[in-house]
Design a protein around this motif. Sequence first.
Motif, mmCIF file in Angstrom:
data_model
loop_
_atom_site.group_PDB
_atom_site.id
_atom_site.type_symbol
_atom_site.label_atom_id
_atom_site.label_comp_id
_atom_site.label_asym_id
_atom_site.label_seq_id
_atom_site.Cartn_x
_atom_site.Cartn_y
_atom_site.Cartn_z
ATOM 1 N N GLU A 222 3.896 -0.632 9.459
ATOM 2 C CA GLU A 222 2.933 -1.502 10.129
ATOM 3 C C GLU A 222 3.626 -2.471 11.089
ATOM 4 O O GLU A 222 2.959 -3.130 11.893
ATOM 5 C CB GLU A 222 2.117 -2.282 9.097
ATOM 6 C CG GLU A 222 1.187 -1.402 8.268
ATOM 7 C CD GLU A 222 0.434 -2.195 7.228
ATOM 8 O OE1 GLU A 222 0.388 -3.452 7.336
ATOM 9 O OE2 GLU A 222 -0.100 -1.591 6.284
ATOM 10 N N LYS A 223 4.945 -2.569 10.956
ATOM 11 C CA LYS A 223 5.753 -3.346 11.911
ATOM 12 C C LYS A 223 6.702 -2.369 12.603
ATOM 13 O O LYS A 223 7.884 -2.291 12.266
ATOM 14 C CB LYS A 223 6.525 -4.455 11.199
ATOM 15 C CG LYS A 223 5.635 -5.562 10.664
ATOM 16 C CD LYS A 223 6.442 -6.765 10.199
ATOM 17 C CE LYS A 223 5.537 -7.916 9.794
ATOM 18 N NZ LYS A 223 6.308 -9.107 9.351
ATOM 19 N N ASP B 85 5.584 -9.318 0.340
ATOM 20 C CA ASP B 85 4.643 -9.523 1.441
ATOM 21 C C ASP B 85 3.491 -8.532 1.447
ATOM 22 O O ASP B 85 2.462 -8.768 2.089
ATOM 23 C CB ASP B 85 5.386 -9.464 2.782
ATOM 24 C CG ASP B 85 6.377 -10.602 2.920
ATOM 25 O OD1 ASP B 85 6.032 -11.731 2.531
ATOM 26 O OD2 ASP B 85 7.505 -10.367 3.394
ATOM 27 N N LYS B 86 3.687 -7.387 0.800
ATOM 28 C CA LYS B 86 2.625 -6.411 0.590
ATOM 29 C C LYS B 86 2.056 -5.834 1.899
ATOM 30 O O LYS B 86 0.901 -6.089 2.290
ATOM 31 C CB LYS B 86 1.489 -7.020 -0.255
ATOM 32 C CG LYS B 86 1.918 -7.411 -1.649
ATOM 33 C CD LYS B 86 2.499 -6.224 -2.385
ATOM 34 C CE LYS B 86 2.997 -6.548 -3.756
ATOM 35 N NZ LYS B 86 3.646 -5.407 -4.409
ATOM 36 N N TYR B 87 2.880 -5.080 2.567
ATOM 37 C CA TYR B 87 2.411 -4.280 3.692
ATOM 38 C C TYR B 87 3.315 -3.061 3.803
ATOM 39 O O TYR B 87 4.422 -3.034 3.251
ATOM 40 C CB TYR B 87 2.394 -5.085 4.994
ATOM 41 C CG TYR B 87 3.748 -5.574 5.462
ATOM 42 C CD1 TYR B 87 4.585 -4.764 6.236
ATOM 43 C CD2 TYR B 87 4.192 -6.858 5.144
ATOM 44 C CE1 TYR B 87 5.819 -5.218 6.669
ATOM 45 C CE2 TYR B 87 5.424 -7.319 5.572
ATOM 46 C CZ TYR B 87 6.229 -6.495 6.328
ATOM 47 O OH TYR B 87 7.455 -6.938 6.752
ATOM 48 N N TRP B 88 2.842 -2.040 4.503
ATOM 49 C CA TRP B 88 3.653 -0.846 4.741
ATOM 50 C C TRP B 88 4.620 -1.152 5.881
ATOM 51 O O TRP B 88 4.229 -1.717 6.897
ATOM 52 C CB TRP B 88 2.772 0.351 5.092
ATOM 53 C CG TRP B 88 1.814 0.712 4.001
ATOM 54 C CD1 TRP B 88 0.474 0.480 3.971
ATOM 55 C CD2 TRP B 88 2.134 1.366 2.764
ATOM 56 N NE1 TRP B 88 -0.068 0.931 2.803
ATOM 57 C CE2 TRP B 88 0.919 1.493 2.039
ATOM 58 C CE3 TRP B 88 3.317 1.850 2.201
ATOM 59 C CZ2 TRP B 88 0.866 2.083 0.776
ATOM 60 C CZ3 TRP B 88 3.257 2.446 0.946
ATOM 61 C CH2 TRP B 88 2.053 2.562 0.250
ATOM 62 N N TYR C 5 2.236 -0.209 -2.631
ATOM 63 C CA TYR C 5 3.346 -0.668 -1.792
ATOM 64 C C TYR C 5 4.705 -0.467 -2.455
ATOM 65 O O TYR C 5 5.717 -0.321 -1.776
ATOM 66 C CB TYR C 5 3.161 -2.144 -1.437
ATOM 67 C CG TYR C 5 1.933 -2.412 -0.596
ATOM 68 C CD1 TYR C 5 1.855 -1.962 0.721
ATOM 69 C CD2 TYR C 5 0.855 -3.111 -1.124
ATOM 70 C CE1 TYR C 5 0.732 -2.205 1.493
ATOM 71 C CE2 TYR C 5 -0.281 -3.364 -0.360
ATOM 72 C CZ TYR C 5 -0.338 -2.903 0.947
ATOM 73 O OH TYR C 5 -1.456 -3.127 1.710
ATOM 74 N N GLN D 271 7.216 2.429 -1.635
ATOM 75 C CA GLN D 271 8.190 2.368 -0.545
ATOM 76 C C GLN D 271 9.618 2.156 -1.050
ATOM 77 O O GLN D 271 10.576 2.466 -0.351
ATOM 78 C CB GLN D 271 7.853 1.215 0.401
ATOM 79 C CG GLN D 271 6.496 1.300 1.065
ATOM 80 C CD GLN D 271 6.212 0.082 1.914
ATOM 81 O OE1 GLN D 271 6.390 0.099 3.133
ATOM 82 N NE2 GLN D 271 5.776 -1.003 1.289
ATOM 83 N N ALA E 254 8.717 -6.404 2.051
ATOM 84 C CA ALA E 254 7.400 -5.848 2.342
ATOM 85 C C ALA E 254 6.828 -5.155 1.112
ATOM 86 O O ALA E 254 5.618 -5.214 0.855
ATOM 87 C CB ALA E 254 7.493 -4.869 3.511
#
Length: 270
Positions: free
Chosen positions: A236-237, A230-233, A147, A150, A226
């Motif tokens: 993904e939102k 929060d650890k997401y790509w 992550y 990014q 993120a």
Amino acid sequence: MWSSLKNILGDDWAWRSQIRNLGMFELKKKSRGAALGWLWFFVKPALYIFVFWFALEIGLRSGSSDPSAPPYILWLSAGLIPWFFMQSILNGGTDVFHKHGYLVTKIRFPLGSIPLINIVSNLVIQLGLLLALVVMYFACGQPPDAYLLQVPLIWAVMVVFFYVFSLMASCMCAFSKDVKNLIASLTTPFFWLSGIIFDMSALDVGWVKAIMLFNPITSLTTASRAAFYDKYWIWEKPEVCLGFAAVFAVTLLAALFVYKRTRSEVADVL
């Protein structure tokens, strides 16, 4: 209009050495006469982060109730450090033609490249703060993961967006100080209303959340968190990405239009 974009990018590349040198010269001017020199560029952000951390987590107990969650100061810093760069552009990068008037009226420096001087000057400081954020990330016991890849993309997009915004605002400020005063007046509301010190996803009012999706400050802050917390790509939102993309496209078109209409008159106005 697209020819204007081509000319701007060509000038940025052709004058890259001068832009870098002038940006570094700006930094030296800011630190001149101070015993601690460049350290002052990092002392103020560190104090801001500490004060907000103390007030929000210790005073208001805004941290996560999950004991396994990363420390709250990491979440806070992941939003505040990008904001420091955005704030520096809103405060000092929206009227660069008056600030560097000699480049416009005497040297005939490429007009579209002048905002980059302020960008470079502030970016050096922000890269130091970003490095401090990475050190904090590992000091908080967080493992390296994909992550974090990014982060360079997020910062590159942020720099490009605020370069475009700075160019548009500077062209307008050359003709009216009202634009500069308006942006200065909005900087503080932007800070408090853009999800920098609160979690946008926790908002219960749907229409407010929908409006905030078109706030680039909110989008970039969300993207930073993120990657670090929060650890997401971020894709993904998609609502966050699409809202930012729409604002970016409108800002770019507006900047090119304003630049094309005003570039031949800025020197005379100044």
